[in-house]
Scaffold this motif. Structure first.
Motif, PDB file in Angstrom:
ATOM      1  N   GLY A   5       5.630  11.441  -3.245  1.00 31.19           N
ATOM      2  CA  GLY A   5       5.864  11.125  -4.648  1.00 31.19           C
ATOM      3  C   GLY A   5       5.584  12.311  -5.546  1.00 31.19           C
ATOM      4  O   GLY A   5       6.351  12.611  -6.472  1.00 31.19           O
ATOM      5  N   PHE A   6       4.491  13.012  -5.266  1.00 32.31           N
ATOM      6  CA  PHE A   6       4.134  14.204  -6.025  1.00 32.31           C
ATOM      7  C   PHE A   6       5.214  15.274  -5.880  1.00 32.31           C
ATOM      8  O   PHE A   6       5.661  15.873  -6.866  1.00 32.31           O
ATOM      9  CB  PHE A   6       2.793  14.735  -5.518  1.00 32.31           C
ATOM     10  CG  PHE A   6       2.202  15.834  -6.362  1.00 32.31           C
ATOM     11  CD1 PHE A   6       1.276  15.530  -7.343  1.00 32.31           C
ATOM     12  CD2 PHE A   6       2.571  17.149  -6.173  1.00 32.31           C
ATOM     13  CE1 PHE A   6       0.722  16.537  -8.128  1.00 32.31           C
ATOM     14  CE2 PHE A   6       2.033  18.162  -6.949  1.00 32.31           C
ATOM     15  CZ  PHE A   6       1.095  17.858  -7.929  1.00 32.31           C
ATOM     16  N   ALA A   7       5.654  15.495  -4.633  1.00 37.28           N
ATOM     17  CA  ALA A   7       6.654  16.533  -4.369  1.00 37.28           C
ATOM     18  C   ALA A   7       8.000  16.199  -4.996  1.00 37.28           C
ATOM     19  O   ALA A   7       8.735  17.096  -5.443  1.00 37.28           O
ATOM     20  CB  ALA A   7       6.807  16.720  -2.861  1.00 37.28           C
ATOM     21  N   LEU A   8       8.334  14.913  -5.048  1.00 35.35           N
ATOM     22  CA  LEU A   8       9.621  14.504  -5.625  1.00 35.35           C
ATOM     23  C   LEU A   8       9.719  14.917  -7.091  1.00 35.35           C
ATOM     24  O   LEU A   8      10.729  15.486  -7.523  1.00 35.35           O
ATOM     25  CB  LEU A   8       9.795  12.989  -5.497  1.00 35.35           C
ATOM     26  CG  LEU A   8      11.045  12.401  -6.158  1.00 35.35           C
ATOM     27  CD1 LEU A   8      12.312  12.961  -5.515  1.00 35.35           C
ATOM     28  CD2 LEU A   8      11.033  10.884  -6.072  1.00 35.35           C
ATOM     29  N   ILE A   9       8.668  14.650  -7.867  1.00 29.72           N
ATOM     30  CA  ILE A   9       8.683  14.991  -9.284  1.00 29.72           C
ATOM     31  C   ILE A   9       8.759  16.503  -9.477  1.00 29.72           C
ATOM     32  O   ILE A   9       9.540  17.006 -10.300  1.00 29.72           O
ATOM     33  CB  ILE A   9       7.431  14.427  -9.983  1.00 29.72           C
ATOM     34  CG1 ILE A   9       7.494  12.909  -9.966  1.00 29.72           C
ATOM     35  CG2 ILE A   9       7.334  14.930 -11.418  1.00 29.72           C
ATOM     36  CD1 ILE A   9       8.701  12.337 -10.673  1.00 29.72           C
ATOM     37  N   TYR A  10       7.969  17.245  -8.707  1.00 28.75           N
ATOM     38  CA  TYR A  10       8.010  18.703  -8.850  1.00 28.75           C
ATOM     39  C   TYR A  10       9.327  19.269  -8.341  1.00 28.75           C
ATOM     40  O   TYR A  10       9.823  20.278  -8.855  1.00 28.75           O
ATOM     41  CB  TYR A  10       6.810  19.343  -8.138  1.00 28.75           C
ATOM     42  CG  TYR A  10       5.670  19.589  -9.087  1.00 28.75           C
ATOM     43  CD1 TYR A  10       5.508  20.804  -9.736  1.00 28.75           C
ATOM     44  CD2 TYR A  10       4.777  18.564  -9.375  1.00 28.75           C
ATOM     45  CE1 TYR A  10       4.483  21.005 -10.635  1.00 28.75           C
ATOM     46  CE2 TYR A  10       3.744  18.756 -10.281  1.00 28.75           C
ATOM     47  CZ  TYR A  10       3.606  19.982 -10.907  1.00 28.75           C
ATOM     48  OH  TYR A  10       2.591  20.179 -11.810  1.00 28.75           O
ATOM     49  N   GLY A  11       9.916  18.631  -7.340  1.00 31.40           N
ATOM     50  CA  GLY A  11      11.229  19.074  -6.868  1.00 31.40           C
ATOM     51  C   GLY A  11      12.287  18.910  -7.937  1.00 31.40           C
ATOM     52  O   GLY A  11      13.145  19.799  -8.143  1.00 31.40           O
ATOM     53  N   ILE A  53       0.832  -1.210   0.000  1.00 26.76           N
ATOM     54  CA  ILE A  53       0.000   0.000   0.000  1.00 26.76           C
ATOM     55  C   ILE A  53       0.866   1.259   0.000  1.00 26.76           C
ATOM     56  O   ILE A  53       0.603   2.213  -0.738  1.00 26.76           O
ATOM     57  CB  ILE A  53      -0.957  -0.006   1.211  1.00 26.76           C
ATOM     58  CG1 ILE A  53      -2.005  -1.116   1.038  1.00 26.76           C
ATOM     59  CG2 ILE A  53      -1.641   1.349   1.372  1.00 26.76           C
ATOM     60  CD1 ILE A  53      -2.969  -1.237   2.184  1.00 26.76           C
ATOM     61  N   GLY A  54       1.910   1.262   0.817  1.00 31.79           N
ATOM     62  CA  GLY A  54       2.806   2.416   0.842  1.00 31.79           C
ATOM     63  C   GLY A  54       3.491   2.634  -0.489  1.00 31.79           C
ATOM     64  O   GLY A  54       3.593   3.778  -0.974  1.00 31.79           O
ATOM     65  N   VAL A  55       3.954   1.560  -1.117  1.00 33.63           N
ATOM     66  CA  VAL A  55       4.648   1.678  -2.404  1.00 33.63           C
ATOM     67  C   VAL A  55       3.700   2.199  -3.478  1.00 33.63           C
ATOM     68  O   VAL A  55       4.029   3.124  -4.225  1.00 33.63           O
ATOM     69  CB  VAL A  55       5.229   0.312  -2.829  1.00 33.63           C
ATOM     70  CG1 VAL A  55       5.758   0.364  -4.260  1.00 33.63           C
ATOM     71  CG2 VAL A  55       6.350  -0.097  -1.886  1.00 33.63           C
ATOM     72  N   TRP A  56       2.498   1.601  -3.562  1.00 36.54           N
ATOM     73  CA  TRP A  56       1.563   2.040  -4.599  1.00 36.54           C
ATOM     74  C   TRP A  56       1.055   3.457  -4.350  1.00 36.54           C
ATOM     75  O   TRP A  56       0.773   4.191  -5.303  1.00 36.54           O
ATOM     76  CB  TRP A  56       0.389   1.075  -4.699  1.00 36.54           C
ATOM     77  CG  TRP A  56       0.765  -0.271  -5.217  1.00 36.54           C
ATOM     78  CD1 TRP A  56       0.602  -1.474  -4.595  1.00 36.54           C
ATOM     79  CD2 TRP A  56       1.404  -0.571  -6.468  1.00 36.54           C
ATOM     80  NE1 TRP A  56       1.086  -2.494  -5.371  1.00 36.54           N
ATOM     81  CE2 TRP A  56       1.586  -1.970  -6.525  1.00 36.54           C
ATOM     82  CE3 TRP A  56       1.840   0.197  -7.538  1.00 36.54           C
ATOM     83  CZ2 TRP A  56       2.175  -2.605  -7.610  1.00 36.54           C
ATOM     84  CZ3 TRP A  56       2.433  -0.432  -8.628  1.00 36.54           C
ATOM     85  CH2 TRP A  56       2.591  -1.805  -8.651  1.00 36.54           C
ATOM     86  N   SER A  57       0.961   3.869  -3.099  1.00 38.50           N
ATOM     87  CA  SER A  57       0.576   5.260  -2.800  1.00 38.50           C
ATOM     88  C   SER A  57       1.637   6.231  -3.309  1.00 38.50           C
ATOM     89  O   SER A  57       1.321   7.269  -3.902  1.00 38.50           O
ATOM     90  CB  SER A  57       0.396   5.442  -1.285  1.00 38.50           C
ATOM     91  OG  SER A  57      -0.647   4.630  -0.799  1.00 38.50           O
ATOM     92  N   PHE A  58       2.892   5.879  -3.089  1.00 41.11           N
ATOM     93  CA  PHE A  58       3.998   6.704  -3.576  1.00 41.11           C
ATOM     94  C   PHE A  58       3.966   6.780  -5.106  1.00 41.11           C
ATOM     95  O   PHE A  58       4.112   7.853  -5.692  1.00 41.11           O
ATOM     96  CB  PHE A  58       5.320   6.109  -3.092  1.00 41.11           C
ATOM     97  CG  PHE A  58       6.531   6.935  -3.407  1.00 41.11           C
ATOM     98  CD1 PHE A  58       6.757   8.129  -2.752  1.00 41.11           C
ATOM     99  CD2 PHE A  58       7.440   6.509  -4.356  1.00 41.11           C
ATOM    100  CE1 PHE A  58       7.887   8.900  -3.039  1.00 41.11           C
ATOM    101  CE2 PHE A  58       8.561   7.261  -4.648  1.00 41.11           C
ATOM    102  CZ  PHE A  58       8.783   8.463  -3.982  1.00 41.11           C
TER     103      PHE A  58
END
Length: 300
Positions: free
Chosen positions: A281-287, A96-101
């Motif tokens: 995960g969202f923040a990583l891509i925008y970062g 669940i944690g992996v797929w959420s990321f």
């Protein structure tokens, strides 16, 4: 220093291609090596084969832009072989944690790809909706179980590797659709040479042929092509939704029960951990995007 920098960019691409949600092509795009990568791959042609056959290695090196292509490919291979075992463990013990990321990664990547559409007209909108509908249908209709024969492994490699040079769609995600993500990860972690050779043969054939097609599509139908890719990513969210209910199972070649058909369900309770990982995960891509833009401004 140039070799090291290109190797690091290759590592970032390889890391992205291990994760079903981030595109190696997106990393190449934001790190400023995308166009040179496409052109270098296109140079694997009959001229290169003739030079190789005549043992004219110096000319072959120049023709292939080897000083660029070699460190990038080495970086990709380094990341893939170092992360495969970790990803296998995480998917088994913390799904669940992996797929959420991954879910957060895909949403952010889709929004970034949308910025590459120069003009949103009716053709771009139709392409977006078509891509989303096709991807949603594939993720809903395709079971997890697919053949493990050599020809399907080669086909999986040919299709998945094409995603590496697409800014917005993940090669690992394509393997998910084909039901071969964990199978290939296990082959990498166990160094299953026959499987890896079949996969590599398909990958080489796929990327060389597809680089020419992609170059033509982006040159003549750029906005429609990018909009289709964005739609495909949006439709793919059906596949990576973290909470699933298993409807049917099958027994794999090792005698273990595996999910065959799954349905998306809502979680039993609010899961802060899943929400935070999705946001991460969202923040990583925008970062990554913000950092790449900052570097580009400094170079100007």
């Amino acid at each position: 220093m140039k070799f090291l920098l290109l190797w690091l960019k290759g590592c970032a691409m390889g890391t992205a291609d291990v994760v079903p949600g981030v595109s190696g092509g997106t990393i190449a795009f934001v790190s400023g090596i995308y166009e040179e990568l496409i052109e270098s791959i296109k140079r694997v042609d009959m001229t290169a084969l003739r030079l190789l056959g005549r043992l004219r290695f110096k000319e072959l090196w120049r023709h292939l832009n080897g000083s660029f292509l070699l460190p990038v490919l080495l970086g990709i291979a380094t990341a893939i072989f170092s992360l495969a075992r970790l990803m296998t463990y995480l998917l088994v013990h913390h799904p669940i944690g992996v797929w959420s990321f991954f879910f957060g990664l895909i949403v952010a990547s889709a929004l970034l790809v949308a910025r590459e559409v120069g003009k949103w007209d009716w053709r771009s909108v139709v392409a977006l909706l078509t891509g989303a509908a096709v991807a949603w249908w594939i993720t809903a209709a395709t079971p997890v179980a697919t053949p493990e024969t050599w020809w399907f492994v080669m086909l999986s490699g040919a299709i998945a590797i094409c995603a590496m040079i697409l800014p917005g769609i993940s090669g690992a995600f394509i393997l998910l659709l084909l039901g071969k993500y964990q199978f290939i990860l296990q082959a990498v972690s166990e160094l299953n040479v026959p499987v890896l050779l079949c996969f590599l043969a398909g990958a080489v054939a796929g990327i060389v042929s597809f680089s020419h097609l992609l170059s033509w599509l982006l040159k003549h139908w750029h906005d429609v092509t990018v909009a289709t890719l964005m739609g495909f990513m949006i439709g793919s969210l059906n596949k990576v939704w973290p909470w699933k209910e298993v409807l049917e199972t099958y027994t794999d070649s090792h005698g273990k029960l595996q999910p065959l058909i799954e349905a998306n369900v809502l979680p039993d309770r609010f899961d802060w951990g899943a929400v935070l990982l999705c946001a991460a995960g969202f923040a990583l891509i925008y970062g990554i995007d913000i950092a790449a833009r900052a570097i580009a401004r400094k170079r100007r």
